[in-house]
Design a protein around this motif. Structure first.
Motif, PDB file in Angstrom:
ATOM      1  N   VAL A  36      -4.785   4.930   0.085  1.00  0.00           N
ATOM      2  CA  VAL A  36      -5.564   3.813   0.606  1.00  0.00           C
ATOM      3  C   VAL A  36      -6.307   3.221  -0.587  1.00  0.00           C
ATOM      4  O   VAL A  36      -6.984   3.936  -1.324  1.00  0.00           O
ATOM      5  CB  VAL A  36      -6.570   4.272   1.678  1.00  0.00           C
ATOM      6  CG1 VAL A  36      -7.431   3.115   2.118  1.00  0.00           C
ATOM      7  CG2 VAL A  36      -5.857   4.917   2.841  1.00  0.00           C
ATOM      8  N   ASP A  37      -6.148   1.947  -0.783  1.00  0.00           N
ATOM      9  CA  ASP A  37      -6.814   1.283  -1.902  1.00  0.00           C
ATOM     10  C   ASP A  37      -7.194  -0.112  -1.439  1.00  0.00           C
ATOM     11  O   ASP A  37      -6.339  -0.876  -1.000  1.00  0.00           O
ATOM     12  CB  ASP A  37      -5.862   1.216  -3.103  1.00  0.00           C
ATOM     13  CG  ASP A  37      -6.546   0.696  -4.355  1.00  0.00           C
ATOM     14  OD1 ASP A  37      -7.514  -0.078  -4.243  1.00  0.00           O
ATOM     15  OD2 ASP A  37      -6.117   1.072  -5.452  1.00  0.00           O
ATOM     16  N   GLY A  38      -8.454  -0.449  -1.504  1.00  0.00           N
ATOM     17  CA  GLY A  38      -8.938  -1.740  -1.026  1.00  0.00           C
ATOM     18  C   GLY A  38      -8.450  -2.912  -1.838  1.00  0.00           C
ATOM     19  O   GLY A  38      -8.407  -4.037  -1.356  1.00  0.00           O
ATOM     20  N   LYS A  39      -8.071  -2.687  -3.100  1.00  0.00           N
ATOM     21  CA  LYS A  39      -7.688  -3.785  -3.969  1.00  0.00           C
ATOM     22  C   LYS A  39      -6.184  -4.019  -4.017  1.00  0.00           C
ATOM     23  O   LYS A  39      -5.733  -5.132  -4.248  1.00  0.00           O
ATOM     24  CB  LYS A  39      -8.194  -3.522  -5.384  1.00  0.00           C
ATOM     25  CG  LYS A  39      -9.709  -3.450  -5.457  1.00  0.00           C
ATOM     26  CD  LYS A  39     -10.171  -3.107  -6.842  1.00  0.00           C
ATOM     27  CE  LYS A  39     -11.683  -2.931  -6.840  1.00  0.00           C
ATOM     28  NZ  LYS A  39     -12.174  -2.317  -8.018  1.00  0.00           N
ATOM     29  N   ARG A  40      -5.414  -2.952  -3.826  1.00  0.00           N
ATOM     30  CA  ARG A  40      -3.957  -3.075  -3.898  1.00  0.00           C
ATOM     31  C   ARG A  40      -3.352  -2.498  -2.632  1.00  0.00           C
ATOM     32  O   ARG A  40      -3.979  -1.709  -1.931  1.00  0.00           O
ATOM     33  CB  ARG A  40      -3.415  -2.313  -5.106  1.00  0.00           C
ATOM     34  CG  ARG A  40      -3.953  -2.833  -6.437  1.00  0.00           C
ATOM     35  CD  ARG A  40      -3.390  -2.070  -7.603  1.00  0.00           C
ATOM     36  NE  ARG A  40      -3.931  -0.697  -7.596  1.00  0.00           N
ATOM     37  CZ  ARG A  40      -3.488   0.282  -8.345  1.00  0.00           C
ATOM     38  NH1 ARG A  40      -2.468   0.079  -9.161  1.00  0.00           N
ATOM     39  NH2 ARG A  40      -4.026   1.476  -8.304  1.00  0.00           N
ATOM     40  N   SER A  41      -2.116  -2.839  -2.377  1.00  0.00           N
ATOM     41  CA  SER A  41      -1.460  -2.304  -1.184  1.00  0.00           C
ATOM     42  C   SER A  41      -1.162  -0.819  -1.384  1.00  0.00           C
ATOM     43  O   SER A  41      -0.949  -0.360  -2.502  1.00  0.00           O
ATOM     44  CB  SER A  41      -0.160  -3.065  -0.905  1.00  0.00           C
ATOM     45  OG  SER A  41       0.831  -2.675  -1.827  1.00  0.00           O
ATOM     46  N   ALA A  42      -1.154  -0.069  -0.286  1.00  0.00           N
ATOM     47  CA  ALA A  42      -0.853   1.355  -0.341  1.00  0.00           C
ATOM     48  C   ALA A  42       0.545   1.581  -0.908  1.00  0.00           C
ATOM     49  O   ALA A  42       0.781   2.558  -1.625  1.00  0.00           O
ATOM     50  CB  ALA A  42      -0.993   1.973   1.044  1.00  0.00           C
ATOM     51  N   THR A  44       2.056  -0.195  -3.206  1.00  0.00           N
ATOM     52  CA  THR A  44       1.994  -0.355  -4.655  1.00  0.00           C
ATOM     53  C   THR A  44       1.394   0.891  -5.303  1.00  0.00           C
ATOM     54  O   THR A  44       1.905   1.386  -6.311  1.00  0.00           O
ATOM     55  CB  THR A  44       1.148  -1.598  -5.029  1.00  0.00           C
ATOM     56  OG1 THR A  44       1.732  -2.739  -4.404  1.00  0.00           O
ATOM     57  CG2 THR A  44       1.082  -1.802  -6.524  1.00  0.00           C
ATOM     58  N   VAL A  45       0.322   1.402  -4.713  1.00  0.00           N
ATOM     59  CA  VAL A  45      -0.347   2.590  -5.261  1.00  0.00           C
ATOM     60  C   VAL A  45       0.581   3.800  -5.169  1.00  0.00           C
ATOM     61  O   VAL A  45       0.721   4.570  -6.127  1.00  0.00           O
ATOM     62  CB  VAL A  45      -1.680   2.862  -4.540  1.00  0.00           C
ATOM     63  CG1 VAL A  45      -2.317   4.151  -5.024  1.00  0.00           C
ATOM     64  CG2 VAL A  45      -2.634   1.690  -4.733  1.00  0.00           C
ATOM     65  N   ALA A  46       1.237   3.981  -4.017  1.00  0.00           N
ATOM     66  CA  ALA A  46       2.155   5.107  -3.839  1.00  0.00           C
ATOM     67  C   ALA A  46       3.310   5.038  -4.841  1.00  0.00           C
ATOM     68  O   ALA A  46       3.678   6.053  -5.445  1.00  0.00           O
ATOM     69  CB  ALA A  46       2.694   5.126  -2.416  1.00  0.00           C
ATOM     70  N   LYS A  47       3.852   3.846  -5.025  1.00  0.00           N
ATOM     71  CA  LYS A  47       4.961   3.685  -5.966  1.00  0.00           C
ATOM     72  C   LYS A  47       4.512   4.024  -7.388  1.00  0.00           C
ATOM     73  O   LYS A  47       5.216   4.732  -8.115  1.00  0.00           O
ATOM     74  CB  LYS A  47       5.495   2.251  -5.901  1.00  0.00           C
ATOM     75  CG  LYS A  47       6.704   2.017  -6.759  1.00  0.00           C
ATOM     76  CD  LYS A  47       7.247   0.610  -6.598  1.00  0.00           C
ATOM     77  CE  LYS A  47       8.449   0.405  -7.488  1.00  0.00           C
ATOM     78  NZ  LYS A  47       8.979  -0.949  -7.402  1.00  0.00           N
ATOM     79  N   ALA A  48       3.344   3.561  -7.766  1.00  0.00           N
ATOM     80  CA  ALA A  48       2.824   3.840  -9.110  1.00  0.00           C
ATOM     81  C   ALA A  48       2.560   5.343  -9.288  1.00  0.00           C
ATOM     82  O   ALA A  48       2.943   5.938 -10.299  1.00  0.00           O
ATOM     83  CB  ALA A  48       1.544   3.046  -9.362  1.00  0.00           C
ATOM     84  N   TRP A  49       1.911   5.938  -8.293  1.00  0.00           N
ATOM     85  CA  TRP A  49       1.588   7.372  -8.391  1.00  0.00           C
ATOM     86  C   TRP A  49       2.870   8.203  -8.456  1.00  0.00           C
ATOM     87  O   TRP A  49       3.006   9.085  -9.307  1.00  0.00           O
ATOM     88  CB  TRP A  49       0.741   7.827  -7.197  1.00  0.00           C
ATOM     89  CG  TRP A  49       0.185   9.209  -7.410  1.00  0.00           C
ATOM     90  CD1 TRP A  49      -1.012   9.536  -7.940  1.00  0.00           C
ATOM     91  CD2 TRP A  49       0.846  10.455  -7.110  1.00  0.00           C
ATOM     92  NE1 TRP A  49      -1.140  10.910  -8.002  1.00  0.00           N
ATOM     93  CE2 TRP A  49      -0.014  11.494  -7.505  1.00  0.00           C
ATOM     94  CE3 TRP A  49       2.077  10.782  -6.564  1.00  0.00           C
ATOM     95  CZ2 TRP A  49       0.304  12.835  -7.363  1.00  0.00           C
ATOM     96  CZ3 TRP A  49       2.418  12.123  -6.424  1.00  0.00           C
ATOM     97  CH2 TRP A  49       1.530  13.130  -6.810  1.00  0.00           C
ATOM     98  N   ASN A  50       3.802   7.948  -7.548  1.00  0.00           N
ATOM     99  CA  ASN A  50       5.051   8.717  -7.524  1.00  0.00           C
ATOM    100  C   ASN A  50       5.844   8.526  -8.809  1.00  0.00           C
ATOM    101  O   ASN A  50       6.472   9.467  -9.307  1.00  0.00           O
ATOM    102  CB  ASN A  50       5.888   8.360  -6.296  1.00  0.00           C
ATOM    103  CG  ASN A  50       5.307   8.963  -5.029  1.00  0.00           C
ATOM    104  OD1 ASN A  50       4.740  10.053  -5.041  1.00  0.00           O
ATOM    105  ND2 ASN A  50       5.435   8.235  -3.919  1.00  0.00           N
ATOM    106  N   GLY A  51       5.797   7.338  -9.376  1.00  0.00           N
ATOM    107  CA  GLY A  51       6.505   7.082 -10.626  1.00  0.00           C
ATOM    108  C   GLY A  51       5.904   7.827 -11.808  1.00  0.00           C
ATOM    109  O   GLY A  51       6.612   8.258 -12.712  1.00  0.00           O
TER     110      GLY A  51
END
Length: 190
Positions: A36-42, A44-51
């Protein structure tokens, strides 16, 4: 550090794999719902973290040499999490690294211990010990090296010696008798 019951074995295994042979935790790929991130979509954050993280070794060594992991926003010692994952229970006492290497979290190197038992496995002199030898200090008043050992919570003097080597040998002999939880390898141990 977080308290012992903050997370369960299932909480850990949902995001990490533990290898008892290597002692390492590996990040698993995580679903979008974990982010959950107020500034970016979940997404986008999940993709970045998993990458960046999925499939990689988790944790970092602290200034004392222990590996720490952040799970559900809280910091945990990796050796305690390894015990939880492998036994299904939080350790009842401390976790002792049998070989004395604090970042060696292989299951075969970990054992549940009381504080007293854990201290029996101490392998190095404290950083402020000027002799550099475990169990030995120098007494300026007598000009002798003093060997001491803690037994049942009380410090006991083993003897006073002319050389630090004699004092250390006496300490190692006493350690083998009074510290059954210790893993003294040789008389040359410092």
């Amino acid at each position: 550090m977080a308290t012992l019951t903050d997370i369960s074995r299932d909480d850990v295994l949902a995001i990490l794999d533990y290898c008892p042979v290597t002692g390492q935790f590996i990040w698993k790929e995580r679903p979008v719902s974990d982010f959950v991130d107020g500034k970016r979509s979940a997404e986008t954050v999940a993709k970045a973290w998993n990458g960046q993280c999925a499939g990689r070794v988790a944790g970092a060594r602290d200034r004392h040499g222990y590996v720490n992991l952040r799970v559900k926003g809280r910091l945990y010692k990796a050796h305690r999490l390894a015990w939880l994952v492998e036994t299904g229970e939080w350790p009842k006492g401390e976790i002792d690294h049998i070989n004395g290497i604090r970042n060696d979290n292989r299951l075969c190197n970990l054992r549940n211990a009381t504080k007293s038992e854990n201290l029996q496995n101490q392998r190095k002199a404290q950083s402020d010990n000027k002799t550099g030898l475990l169990g030995v200090c120098f007494a300026k008043s007598t000009g002798k090296f003093v060997a001491t050992i803690c037994v049942n919570g009380k410090n006991r003097t083993i003897g006073r010696f002319n050389t630090n080597a004699e004092a250390h040998d006496a300490y190692i002999t006493a350690k083998r008798i009074h510290h059954p939880f210790g893993t003294v390898a040789s008389k040359g141990m410092s």
